[in-house]
Scaffold this motif. Structure first.
Motif, mmCIF file in Angstrom:
data_model
loop_
_atom_site.group_PDB
_atom_site.id
_atom_site.type_symbol
_atom_site.label_atom_id
_atom_site.label_comp_id
_atom_site.label_asym_id
_atom_site.label_seq_id
_atom_site.Cartn_x
_atom_site.Cartn_y
_atom_site.Cartn_z
ATOM 1 N N SER A 169 -26.119 -22.283 0.831
ATOM 2 C CA SER A 169 -24.966 -22.361 -0.056
ATOM 3 C C SER A 169 -24.898 -23.116 -0.954
ATOM 4 N N GLU A 170 -25.752 -24.193 -1.091
ATOM 5 C CA GLU A 170 -25.627 -24.994 -2.118
ATOM 6 C C GLU A 170 -25.995 -24.238 -3.670
ATOM 7 N N ILE A 171 -26.915 -23.350 -3.404
ATOM 8 C CA ILE A 171 -27.254 -22.164 -4.335
ATOM 9 C C ILE A 171 -25.937 -21.699 -4.964
ATOM 10 N N ASP A 172 -25.305 -20.962 -3.874
ATOM 11 C CA ASP A 172 -24.067 -20.153 -4.256
ATOM 12 C C ASP A 172 -22.887 -21.351 -4.798
ATOM 13 N N LEU A 173 -22.663 -22.451 -4.331
ATOM 14 C CA LEU A 173 -21.774 -23.331 -4.884
ATOM 15 C C LEU A 173 -22.065 -23.834 -6.078
ATOM 16 N N LEU A 174 -23.326 -23.949 -6.693
ATOM 17 C CA LEU A 174 -23.505 -24.208 -8.076
ATOM 18 C C LEU A 174 -23.637 -22.987 -8.986
ATOM 19 N N ALA A 175 -24.016 -21.923 -8.548
ATOM 20 C CA ALA A 175 -24.211 -20.846 -9.439
ATOM 21 C C ALA A 175 -23.042 -19.787 -9.608
ATOM 22 N N THR A 176 -22.034 -19.995 -8.674
ATOM 23 C CA THR A 176 -20.964 -19.124 -8.771
ATOM 24 C C THR A 176 -19.704 -19.924 -8.705
ATOM 25 N N SER A 177 -18.377 -19.237 -9.059
ATOM 26 C CA SER A 177 -17.258 -19.973 -8.896
ATOM 27 C C SER A 177 -16.574 -19.317 -7.584
ATOM 28 N N ASP A 178 -17.152 -18.631 -6.771
ATOM 29 C CA ASP A 178 -16.338 -18.609 -5.559
ATOM 30 C C ASP A 178 -15.973 -19.674 -4.679
ATOM 31 N N THR A 179 -14.823 -19.433 -4.063
ATOM 32 C CA THR A 179 -14.398 -20.561 -3.106
ATOM 33 C C THR A 179 -15.158 -20.996 -2.153
ATOM 34 N N ILE A 180 -14.859 -22.183 -1.793
ATOM 35 C CA ILE A 180 -15.934 -22.887 -0.760
ATOM 36 C C ILE A 180 -15.893 -22.152 0.544
ATOM 37 N N SER A 181 -14.496 -21.632 0.837
ATOM 38 C CA SER A 181 -14.267 -20.962 2.104
ATOM 39 C C SER A 181 -15.172 -19.661 2.037
ATOM 40 N N THR A 182 -15.215 -18.964 0.733
ATOM 41 C CA THR A 182 -15.814 -17.577 0.719
ATOM 42 C C THR A 182 -17.417 -17.864 0.788
ATOM 43 N N ILE A 183 -17.961 -19.099 0.248
ATOM 44 C CA ILE A 183 -19.464 -19.516 0.375
ATOM 45 C C ILE A 183 -19.675 -19.525 1.854
ATOM 46 N N SER A 184 -18.872 -20.493 2.408
ATOM 47 C CA SER A 184 -19.236 -20.671 3.805
ATOM 48 C C SER A 184 -19.442 -19.479 4.662
ATOM 49 N N TYR A 185 -18.505 -18.696 4.640
ATOM 50 C CA TYR A 185 -18.473 -17.387 5.335
ATOM 51 C C TYR A 185 -19.751 -16.505 4.795
ATOM 52 N N ASN A 186 -20.136 -16.615 3.518
ATOM 53 C CA ASN A 186 -21.286 -15.630 2.936
ATOM 54 C C ASN A 186 -22.452 -16.248 3.438
ATOM 55 N N CYS A 187 -22.527 -17.287 3.850
ATOM 56 C CA CYS A 187 -23.814 -18.093 4.278
ATOM 57 C C CYS A 187 -23.896 -18.083 5.981
#
Length: 169
Positions: free
Chosen positions: A109-127
């Motif tokens: 999730s850290e990779i998505d968190l730093l590389a995208t502008s997705d919301t944190i909720s979206t990142i949590s579900y995606n991971c």
């Protein structure tokens, strides 16, 4: 080996690529030999069989972490009793299956968190997290800060270091 590599790399003469590569290869072999996951815990099972099974499980977890994974589903994949797999995982990895899976998901999730502008909720579900609150709690447990603060800090840090992006030896 580290001092030798630094001496060659920072010397006034042009670095000797073959020597530097040989030292780097030696250091890599030492790291693999002494800092393997398998050296963490002392267990009494056949080493080759255990490593093969554990490698297979880690590969599966690393490629399917976004999916719903449970100890029961993993045990059916490995054809083991869930209780046996739980004990087996604890012996080898020195942690629970669920803790390892949560760490793996937070790491990705850290990779998505730093590389995208997705919301944190979206990142949590995606991971693979089923609840953003659990994601926040787990992220804070491993990183010592919330995902939002982590993202802000890295953004601020990257802006400050842009001027020093390239170094000359």
């Amino acid at each position: 080996l580290i001092l030798s590599a630094l001496y060659i790399f920072t010397g006034d003469y042009e670095p000797q690529t073959k020597t530097f590569q040989a030292i780097a290869d030696q250091m890599t072999q030492i790291l693999i030999q002494y800092f393997s996951v398998y050296c963490i815990a002392d267990y009494d099972v056949d080493i080759a069989w255990s490593k093969e099974r554990f490698d297979r499980m880690l590969l599966y977890l690393n490629t399917h972490y976004r999916e719903k994974l449970t100890l029961k589903s993993m045990s059916s994949i490995e054809h083991l009793n869930p209780n046996y797999l739980s004990v087996y995982f604890n012996k080898i990895f020195d942690d629970t299956f669920n803790n390892y899976l949560a760490l793996l998901r937070v790491f990705h999730s850290e990779i998505d968190l730093l590389a995208t502008s997705d919301t944190i909720s979206t990142i949590s579900y995606n991971c693979g997290f089923s609840d953003p609150k659990f994601y926040y709690k787990t992220f804070k447990q491993w990183y010592g800060t919330t995902p939002a603060n982590h993202r802000k800090w890295h953004k601020k840090h990257n802006e400050k270091s842009r001027a020093n992006r390239f170094y000359h030896v």
